[in-house]
Design a protein around this motif. Structure first.
Motif, PDB file in Angstrom:
ATOM      1  N   GLU A  62       0.810  -1.227   0.000  1.00  0.00           N
ATOM      2  CA  GLU A  62       0.000   0.000   0.000  1.00  0.00           C
ATOM      3  C   GLU A  62       0.839   1.272   0.000  1.00  0.00           C
ATOM      4  N   GLY A  63       2.164   1.136   0.057  1.00  0.00           N
ATOM      5  CA  GLY A  63       3.031   2.293  -0.097  1.00  0.00           C
ATOM      6  C   GLY A  63       3.268   3.097   1.166  1.00  0.00           C
ATOM      7  N   VAL A  64       2.997   2.511   2.330  1.00  0.00           N
ATOM      8  CA  VAL A  64       3.185   3.212   3.604  1.00  0.00           C
ATOM      9  C   VAL A  64       4.581   2.913   4.137  1.00  0.00           C
ATOM     10  N   GLU A  65       5.367   3.973   4.283  1.00  0.00           N
ATOM     11  CA  GLU A  65       6.765   3.811   4.687  1.00  0.00           C
ATOM     12  C   GLU A  65       6.918   3.581   6.185  1.00  0.00           C
ATOM     13  N   LYS A  66       6.169   4.339   6.990  1.00  0.00           N
ATOM     14  CA  LYS A  66       6.315   4.292   8.446  1.00  0.00           C
ATOM     15  C   LYS A  66       4.948   4.425   9.105  1.00  0.00           C
ATOM     16  N   GLU A  67       4.848   3.910  10.331  1.00  0.00           N
ATOM     17  CA  GLU A  67       3.616   4.018  11.106  1.00  0.00           C
ATOM     18  C   GLU A  67       3.921   4.429  12.543  1.00  0.00           C
ATOM     19  N   LEU A  68       3.042   5.256  13.107  1.00  0.00           N
ATOM     20  CA  LEU A  68       3.043   5.536  14.537  1.00  0.00           C
ATOM     21  C   LEU A  68       2.014   4.609  15.164  1.00  0.00           C
ATOM     22  N   ILE A  69       2.430   3.830  16.165  1.00  0.00           N
ATOM     23  CA  ILE A  69       1.601   2.747  16.685  1.00  0.00           C
ATOM     24  C   ILE A  69       0.923   3.129  17.998  1.00  0.00           C
ATOM     25  N   PHE A  70      -0.414   3.154  17.967  1.00  0.00           N
ATOM     26  CA  PHE A  70      -1.244   3.360  19.154  1.00  0.00           C
ATOM     27  C   PHE A  70      -1.762   2.007  19.650  1.00  0.00           C
ATOM     28  N   PRO A  71      -2.288   1.961  20.876  1.00  0.00           N
ATOM     29  CA  PRO A  71      -2.797   0.690  21.415  1.00  0.00           C
ATOM     30  C   PRO A  71      -4.094   0.258  20.746  1.00  0.00           C
ATOM     31  N   GLN A  72      -4.571  -0.910  21.152  1.00  0.00           N
ATOM     32  CA  GLN A  72      -5.882  -1.417  20.754  1.00  0.00           C
ATOM     33  C   GLN A  72      -6.738  -1.654  22.004  1.00  0.00           C
ATOM     34  N   ARG A  73      -6.475  -2.716  22.741  1.00  0.00           N
ATOM     35  CA  ARG A  73      -7.300  -3.058  23.899  1.00  0.00           C
ATOM     36  C   ARG A  73      -6.965  -2.225  25.142  1.00  0.00           C
ATOM     37  N   LEU A  74      -5.863  -1.523  25.132  1.00  0.00           N
ATOM     38  CA  LEU A  74      -5.541  -0.671  26.282  1.00  0.00           C
ATOM     39  C   LEU A  74      -6.652   0.343  26.520  1.00  0.00           C
ATOM     40  N   PHE A  75      -7.306   0.786  25.446  1.00  0.00           N
ATOM     41  CA  PHE A  75      -8.440   1.694  25.599  1.00  0.00           C
ATOM     42  C   PHE A  75      -9.564   1.035  26.406  1.00  0.00           C
ATOM     43  N   GLY A  76      -9.693  -0.288  26.266  1.00  0.00           N
ATOM     44  CA  GLY A  76     -10.728  -1.003  27.002  1.00  0.00           C
ATOM     45  C   GLY A  76     -10.549  -0.912  28.503  1.00  0.00           C
ATOM     46  N   LEU A  77      -9.313  -0.939  28.947  1.00  0.00           N
ATOM     47  CA  LEU A  77      -9.070  -0.802  30.381  1.00  0.00           C
ATOM     48  C   LEU A  77      -9.521   0.563  30.887  1.00  0.00           C
ATOM     49  N   ILE A  78      -9.313   1.601  30.066  1.00  0.00           N
ATOM     50  CA  ILE A  78      -9.722   2.948  30.449  1.00  0.00           C
ATOM     51  C   ILE A  78     -11.246   3.047  30.473  1.00  0.00           C
ATOM     52  N   ILE A  79     -11.902   2.422  29.516  1.00  0.00           N
ATOM     53  CA  ILE A  79     -13.360   2.469  29.434  1.00  0.00           C
ATOM     54  C   ILE A  79     -14.007   1.903  30.698  1.00  0.00           C
ATOM     55  N   PHE A  80     -13.453   0.833  31.231  1.00  0.00           N
ATOM     56  CA  PHE A  80     -14.107   0.119  32.315  1.00  0.00           C
ATOM     57  C   PHE A  80     -13.785   0.667  33.702  1.00  0.00           C
ATOM     58  N   GLY A  81     -13.396   1.941  33.784  1.00  0.00           N
ATOM     59  CA  GLY A  81     -13.266   2.582  35.085  1.00  0.00           C
ATOM     60  C   GLY A  81     -11.837   2.722  35.552  1.00  0.00           C
ATOM     61  N   GLU A  82     -11.701   3.086  36.822  1.00  0.00           N
ATOM     62  CA  GLU A  82     -10.388   3.320  37.403  1.00  0.00           C
ATOM     63  C   GLU A  82      -9.523   2.065  37.310  1.00  0.00           C
ATOM     64  N   ILE A  83      -8.310   2.243  36.866  1.00  0.00           N
ATOM     65  CA  ILE A  83      -7.382   1.132  36.688  1.00  0.00           C
ATOM     66  C   ILE A  83      -6.501   1.012  37.930  1.00  0.00           C
ATOM     67  N   ALA A  84      -6.489  -0.151  38.528  1.00  0.00           N
ATOM     68  CA  ALA A  84      -5.574  -0.391  39.641  1.00  0.00           C
ATOM     69  C   ALA A  84      -4.169  -0.645  39.093  1.00  0.00           C
ATOM     70  N   ASN A  85      -3.178  -0.334  39.890  1.00  0.00           N
ATOM     71  CA  ASN A  85      -1.778  -0.619  39.535  1.00  0.00           C
ATOM     72  C   ASN A  85      -1.374   0.044  38.215  1.00  0.00           C
ATOM     73  N   LYS A  86      -1.777   1.319  38.043  1.00  0.00           N
ATOM     74  CA  LYS A  86      -1.496   1.999  36.774  1.00  0.00           C
ATOM     75  C   LYS A  86      -0.013   1.991  36.427  1.00  0.00           C
ATOM     76  N   GLU A  87       0.832   2.182  37.409  1.00  0.00           N
ATOM     77  CA  GLU A  87       2.276   2.217  37.141  1.00  0.00           C
ATOM     78  C   GLU A  87       2.728   0.947  36.434  1.00  0.00           C
ATOM     79  N   HIS A  88       2.184  -0.195  36.863  1.00  0.00           N
ATOM     80  CA  HIS A  88       2.592  -1.472  36.277  1.00  0.00           C
ATOM     81  C   HIS A  88       1.836  -1.757  34.979  1.00  0.00           C
ATOM     82  N   VAL A  89       0.554  -1.383  34.927  1.00  0.00           N
ATOM     83  CA  VAL A  89      -0.236  -1.625  33.719  1.00  0.00           C
ATOM     84  C   VAL A  89       0.364  -0.871  32.533  1.00  0.00           C
TER      85      VAL A  89
END
Length: 392
Positions: A118-145
């Motif tokens: 498709e001719g794409v030289e480089k990509e900046l990579i964002f998460p996928q399921r990490l957003f799910g952790l944010i959706i479901f409320g306060e995350i425990a152990n954020k430093e480690h997650v």
């Protein structure tokens, strides 16, 4: 895809190849059919890679029972914490069938093969399921997650040096630790830092985080000093069970980032940190002109009550501090003179459902058709190369 083929003629989508596409997991990369102008470089400023079961081995021994788990079962990827699934069984299977089981979502070699076609030289990579952790409320152990995720994505991108570049999450929940956290992200090779649209609460006292609160200044100071931009990315809302849920959820997420942009501007954050750059990801371009007009109108109309006083008109901060990504946005491209072509960043969003995967070359051609070659080349890659320090 609509069952009634006649409906296809009613869409306002302007790229023929994007109408009636199969799900992402069944698409094929679009092969070259022509040449782009000399000097063109294509960079996706927003793409995604699916997380693996990355947390369990990186969590401290005494907290391993609290680590998120990402396991494939019952036909889909299941993300869970303490045995509580973050993904309904049917939803997990649907995600697998539509996009998450596409090889390029997890296999770097398969991904690079698609990018090459498709001719794409480089990509900046964002998460996928990490957003799910944010959706479901306060995350425990954020430093480690988030610390574990940052290490993981650094390792993934290292499999394709010069092609994949990582986005990492600093300690937004504990701004007093930001200097060390941002330094660690830089050490791991981050080219952009991401904070949530809805950041939740401070770790220390449970108070609600507001990005315009001076309490957050240590975070902005650390990010400014790093030379990396900070990103806000859609994906933190979950559709309800009422009719039309998927369409409504998508529509609302694409409406823009007025709250976050307003916090940085009207809160004086950009005045206090003049080197800070912010990117608003995957909501397109067309929301920006109206917001800039409204921001100037508010500041001018309520001059006696709007505080703090700003060094510039609110709209000034967009073209001097901000960027936005889009995949296809004919309305936004028509308003480039109001947005600033230097602030627009093209992305493929590979390999999401709404991504350009399968018609990426046509989407790129549409940018060339909408503006000058000079502007198009900035939008399609040259601005991203500089902003994300990808010339390594």
């Amino acid at each position: 895809m609509p069952e009634d083929a006649s409906m296809l003629k009613e869409f306002v989508l302007e790229i023929p190849e994007q109408i009636g596409l199969p799900v992402a997991a069944r698409r094929k990369p679009q092969a070259q059919s022509g040449e782009w102008p000399e000097g063109t470089r294509i960079v996706s400023a927003d793409s995604h890679i699916l997380e693996s079961d990355l947390w369990i081995d990186r969590f401290p021994e005494h907290l391993k029972d609290q680590a998120p788990r990402m396991l494939f079962k019952d036909g889909g990827w299941d993300l869970s914490i303490n045995g509580k699934s973050m993904t309904m069984e049917k939803q997990a299977a649907d995600l697998c069938n539509t996009l998450e089981c596409y090889p390029g979502f997890t296999d770097v070699d398969a991904r690079i093969a698609d990018l090459d076609i498709e001719g794409v030289e480089k990509e900046l990579i964002f998460p996928q399921r990490l957003f799910g952790l944010i959706i479901f409320g306060e995350i425990a152990n954020k430093e480690h997650v988030f610390g574990a995720y940052n290490e993981h994505i650094a390792e993934v991108c290292a499999k394709a040096p010069g092609r994949l570049y990582s986005v990492m999450v600093p300690s937004y929940w504990a701004p007093e630790k930001a200097e060390e956290s941002v330094a660690r992200c830089v050490e791991l090779g981050a080219r952009c830092l991401m904070v949530p649209i809805k950041p939740g609460n401070y770790e220390s006292d449970g108070a609600t985080i507001h990005y315009n609160d001076p309490r957050m200044d240590p975070l902005w100071a650390a990010i400014e000093a790093s030379g990396l931009p900070v990103a806000f990315h859609i994906g933190e809302s979950l559709p309800n069970d009422a009719p039309g849920k998927a369409g409504i959820s998508g529509l609302m997420q694409f409406q823009g980032f007025r709250l976050n942009w307003g916090q940085l501007v009207f809160g004086g954050v950009f005045d206090r940190f003049p080197g800070l750059k912010a990117i608003f990801v995957e909501a397109g371009l067309s929301w920006i002109p109206g917001m800039l007009h409204d921001a100037d109108l508010v500041y001018n109309s309520f001059a006696a009550t709007v505080t703090p006083k700003l060094a510039h008109a609110p709209s000034w901060y967009w073209r001097n501090h901000c960027y936005a990504t889009f995949m296809t946005d004919p309305a936004g491209l028509e308003m480039l003179h109001r947005i600033g072509p230097e602030t627009a960043l093209w992305s493929s969003d590979y390999p999401h459902q709404e991504s350009t995967f399968g018609y990426t070359r046509s989407a790129i051609d549409a940018v060339f058709k909408a503006t000058t070659v000079e502007n198009a080349q900035m939008i399609l890659g040259k601005t991203a190369l500089k902003l994300f320090q990808m010339e390594d």
